[in-house]
Design an enzyme around this catalytic site. Structure first.
Site, PDB file in Angstrom:
ATOM      1  N   ASP A 231     -14.175  -4.774   3.310  1.00 52.90           N
ATOM      2  CA  ASP A 231     -13.693  -5.436   2.096  1.00 52.90           C
ATOM      3  C   ASP A 231     -13.939  -6.941   2.108  1.00 52.90           C
ATOM      4  OD1 ASP A 231     -12.723  -3.102   0.896  1.00 52.90           O
ATOM      5  OD2 ASP A 231     -10.844  -3.212   1.997  1.00 52.90           O
TER       6      ASP A 231
ATOM      7  N   GLY B 282      -7.610   4.286  10.819  1.00 52.86           N
ATOM      8  CA  GLY B 282      -8.774   5.145  10.990  1.00 52.86           C
ATOM      9  C   GLY B 282      -9.293   5.158  12.412  1.00 52.86           C
TER      10      GLY B 282
ATOM     11  N   TRP C 191     -17.481  -0.508   3.106  1.00 51.29           N
ATOM     12  CA  TRP C 191     -16.423  -0.294   4.104  1.00 51.29           C
ATOM     13  C   TRP C 191     -15.699  -1.587   4.448  1.00 51.29           C
ATOM     14  CZ3 TRP C 191     -15.859  -2.336   8.993  1.00 51.29           C
ATOM     15  CH2 TRP C 191     -14.909  -1.723   9.822  1.00 51.29           C
TER      16      TRP C 191
ATOM     17  N   LYS D 114      -9.789  -9.659  13.255  1.00 50.52           N
ATOM     18  CA  LYS D 114     -10.074  -8.711  12.182  1.00 50.52           C
ATOM     19  C   LYS D 114     -11.566  -8.734  11.814  1.00 50.52           C
ATOM     20  CE  LYS D 114      -7.196  -7.864   8.771  1.00 50.52           C
ATOM     21  NZ  LYS D 114      -6.645  -6.496   8.794  1.00 50.52           N
TER      22      LYS D 114
ATOM     23  N   ARG E  99       0.863  -1.185   0.000  1.00 52.75           N
ATOM     24  CA  ARG E  99       0.000   0.000   0.000  1.00 52.75           C
ATOM     25  C   ARG E  99       0.898   1.233   0.000  1.00 52.75           C
ATOM     26  NH1 ARG E  99      -4.816  -0.681   4.351  1.00 52.75           N
ATOM     27  NH2 ARG E  99      -5.602   1.063   3.127  1.00 52.75           N
TER      28      ARG E  99
END
Length: 797
Positions: free
Chosen positions: A489, A706, A487, A632, A358
């Site tokens: 994935d 975030g 939002w 997660k 990323r």
């Protein structure tokens, strides 16, 4: 177990035990020249980009942790004993070796004490600079003179593009040439071709960095890794340090490194100070200039003082004193600092994000990141916000990633139909009004900006285009299509599946658009948006409510997500909190949904994303089961969502529960249980293990997340309740009933406000009146028109 403490006066986190469960890191520099440093001096440096500009190597996810790094080895020239100025990489026994690391605002100081020799290294990048300084002090606390040698060490990249440097060995072993000019190391790659300053993304170009000593002579050097370490040794026992003498190697291809050696004698009680300079440019130009510039070593301290002052000023945008000291550390230093670092580097450079997977600015992440820093760096947010608005394409959707080094609005390629994500540009409805309300820059809505691919529009019309992107892609229940993803994935709704979370975001967007239309006197636009909102509300109440909570969505084959009708993923956090944040939930629905969140999802360390986790559902539909149960997206505590839960409870007036949810995952509140959380107790992380995991409470992926944004935003805007509005500041705290009050200093449009909140009646929410500079105001609003340069504000709950 505790490994350190907060020094709030110095705005530092102090690590007193270097054997931390994970590497605890800090950031140096800026988006021009950045670096990461850990409590054991691991880390790397990069120029403009963690993926395209990394010129100092580090190996990720390895043991020993965070190696190589930015090391200084010390050797007693009489006994032959040697150690590192940070506990690692040599790793002397901790009963003999003492280490203290002080992570501060864009600097880190590592102190050590071994064999009666004390060392102190402060790592930092001066403001507006493309080089770093290691400011070194060595003190002899022995009763006799000691002769010492010092060796620096960094491992250079052969190519600045990280993926090439790490994997394309057949190429990168042939492109580096190391030289030493006047004692300054010159690290050159692709030296036979020119550099291309206007094409940073081109990996194959002539590039140079340098390393120099200031204040001590260079008596030797190594620039070949194998020569310095020895081919079958490690960073803990380099052969050059063991022998006490460098071989003056010059790497020609293969693996370059940078080591400068010096020697000095210290009398009992004497201190030696010197600098290590590492930066971008050639040794014979940039290197020589900086050696001359810092010939007076005190100038390095001047630069460090200037850096500290710069960061302190940023933090003074908002400060608070509450009954919770750990919350104070978060508000006053680490919460905003975490947000500022996330704003700078998005998800592109950390000990987890390598810059390979990323790089650049992820659209939806970056747009949300503005929310936590707008009050502190309003001008910088405006500049970045404009860039991200120009990452929106003419369809109303967005490019997944914007690359600042090469972004060319009007000439970018729009995503393919199947590559759009349904939530991307809806985050603009959080970020744009936040900027305008903070700055008072109403004209920003009229500013004309290009789309990424073609055409241009006012910011206001960019917002409408974002709404229409969703309205033009509605499914059978009248909700926005799932497209590639919303939002989450890992939820594969199918292109024609429907996202109820995005429906609620669209509802929020329409409500925001109505507010803006009224502000701009656009009555027709207001009427259009009102009708759209009413139609959407009907569909949400008809098709999204599952009896006790809101569903998450529909797959395009009709399967429900987040419903009692399915065995796994029966309830999701996101639609419950967004139903309240968007204003669509009735009071009864809001109370029922949040009670089910508390009953089904809340844990001691945060709120689970969904429950139960997935194990048997078709994994092509729910990719979450790629992860272990309770991790997660598969029922983990995804910290990005925690701030939303705090906001939702605060909006409902439940200050006690909002605070309870905040404390459950607040890093500073877990400082004394760092052996459970494992990662840094001063910054947020992406996720935490739930009770479905044997490691419940362990957190992962710190810093760039975030969760930093939404946690700080929830604290400042909804717990403390200080929110910018177009005409002034709304002050509407929501706190535990046992708080007797708190105080805040807040900068707003050039005015300073000293706010004292009193809660003598022990309520959780509700402002009785405000006194502004001696004048009583009804309700909880402070008009900007009545503010002075200095303001005293009393808020009575």
């Amino acid at each position: 177990m505790q490994f350190g403490y907060f020094d709030d006066e110095k705005r530092e986190y102090v690590i007193t035990n270097p054997a931390t469960p994970k590497s605890w890191s800090n950031y140096l520099g800026s988006t021009e020249y950045g670096a990461i440093i850990t409590n054991n001096a691991g880390g790397y440096s990069f120029y403009k980009s963690g993926g395209l500009g990394r010129f100092i190597r580090m190996r990720f996810n390895s043991i020993p942790m965070d190696q190589p790094g930015k090391y200084l080895y010390l050797r007693d020239m009489e006994s032959g004993d040697y150690w590192s100025a940070s506990w690692q990489p040599v790793g002397k026994p901790l009963e003999k070796y003492k280490s203290v690391c002080r992570h501060g605002l864009a600097y880190t100081e590592i102190q050590s004490d071994y064999s009666a020799i004390a060392s102190e290294i402060t790592y930092f990048v001066p403001l507006d600079s493309n080089f770093e300084i290691w400011k070194v002090r060595i003190t002899n606390n022995d009763k006799k003179s000691r002769r010492l040698a010092a060796f620096t060490y960094v491992e250079y990249a052969s190519n600045w593009k990280a993926i090439d440097d790490l994997l394309n060995i057949q190429y990168v072993h042939y492109i580096t040439e190391m030289t030493v000019i006047d004692g300054i190391i010159n690290h050159g790659t692709n030296v036979n071709i020119p550099d291309f300053p206007d094409n940073f993304d081109e990996k194959d170009q002539g590039r140079h960095t340098f390393q120099a000593f200031v204040g001590v002579p260079v008596i030797g050097y190594e620039t070949d890794r194998e020569t310095f370490l020895g081919p079958y040794r490690s960073y803990s026992n380099p052969i050059a340090v063991e022998k006490g003498r460098c071989a003056d190697s010059l790497a020609y291809g293969d693996n370059p490194c940078g080591c400068l050696q010096t020697e000095f004698e210290l009398k009992a009680g004497e201190t030696k100070e010197f600098l290590v300079l590492i930066g971008i440019g050639r040794a014979d130009t940039n290197g020589r200039r900086l050696v001359q510039q810092f010939s007076e070593i005190r100038k390095a301290q001047d630069e460090l003082d200037r850096l500290k002052h710069f960061w302190k000023r940023k933090l003074l945008a908002m400060q608070a004193i509450t009954p919770d000291e750990e919350l104070n550390s978060t508000i006053n230093t680490w919460g905003l600092y975490n947000n500022l670092i996330t704003f700078s580097w998005s998800r592109a450079a950390s000990l987890i994000y390598t810059g390979v997977d990323r790089d650049g600015l992820g659209y939806r992440d970056t747009v949300q990141d503005f929310m936590g820093v707008t009050h502190a760096i309003t001008g910088e947010v405006k500049e970045r916000l404009e860039m991200m608005i120009t990452g929106q394409v003419s369809t109303g959707g967005a490019m997944p990633v914007v690359l600042p080094t090469s972004h060319t609005p009007g000439r970018e390629k729009a995503p393919e139909k199947d590559d759009y994500r349904s939530d991307d540009t809806l985050w603009l409805f959080n970020a744009i009004p936040e900027y305008v309300k903070e700055s008072g820059d109403i004209d920003f809505y009229h500013k004309v900006l290009p789309y990424a691919d073609e055409g241009k529009d006012s910011v206001y019309m960019h917002m409408k285009r974002a709404i229409n992107f969703s309205l033009e892609r509605l499914g059978t229940h009248g909700f926005p299509l799932g497209l590639r993803a919303d939002w989450n994935d890992c939820l594969r709704l199918g292109y024609h599946g429907e996202s109820i979370m995005v429906a609620m975001q669209l509802r929020y967007a329409l409500a925001t658009y109505i507010e803006v239309a009224e502000l701009l006197h656009e009555s027709m636009e207001q009427e259009w948006a009102v009708q759209c909102l009413q139609d959407l509300d009907l569909n949400i109440h008809r098709y999204a409510w599952d009896g006790e909570w809101f569903m998450r969505g529909y797959h395009d084959n009709g399967m429900k997500f987040g419903s009692k009708d399915v065995p796994e993923g029966q309830i999701y956090l996101n639609p419950q909190v967004w139903a309240i944040m968007s204003g669509v939930a009735t009071p009864g629905q809001a109370a029922s949904a949040m009670e089910k969140v508390h009953e089904r999802l809340a844990t001691d360390y945060g709120i689970m994303l969904c429950d139960p986790p997935y194990t048997d559902t078709d994994y092509t539909i729910v990719k979450a089961q790629l992860f272990n149960r309770g991790l997660k997206e598969n029922g983990g505590i995804f910290l990005h969502t925690q701030g939303w839960a705090v906001i939702a409870e605060a909006m409902l007036g439940n200050g006690h529960r909002a605070y309870e949810y905040l404390r459950a995952y607040l890093p500073a509140a877990q400082n004394k249980m760092a052996d459970i959380r494992e990662i840094e107790p001063y910054v947020l992380s992406q996720s935490t293990h739930t009770p479905y995991s044997p490691r419940h409470g362990a957190s992962r992926i710190p810093w760039l997340t975030g969760s930093a944004t939404w946690t700080y935003y929830a604290i400042t805007h909804y717990i403390l309740g200080i929110r910018p509005e177009y005409e002034g500041l709304q002050i509407d705290p929501c706190i535990p009933e046992n708080w007797k009050g708190f105080s805040v200093t807040r900068k707003f449009r050039g005015c300073n406000l000293n706010i004292v909140v009193k809660n003598e009646h022990g309520v959780q929410k509700g402002v009785k009146y405000i006194v502004l500079n001696g004048k009583q105001l009804n309700g909880g609003f402070v008009p900007f028109s009545e503010m002075k340069e200095e303001n005293e504000v009393l808020v009575v709950m």
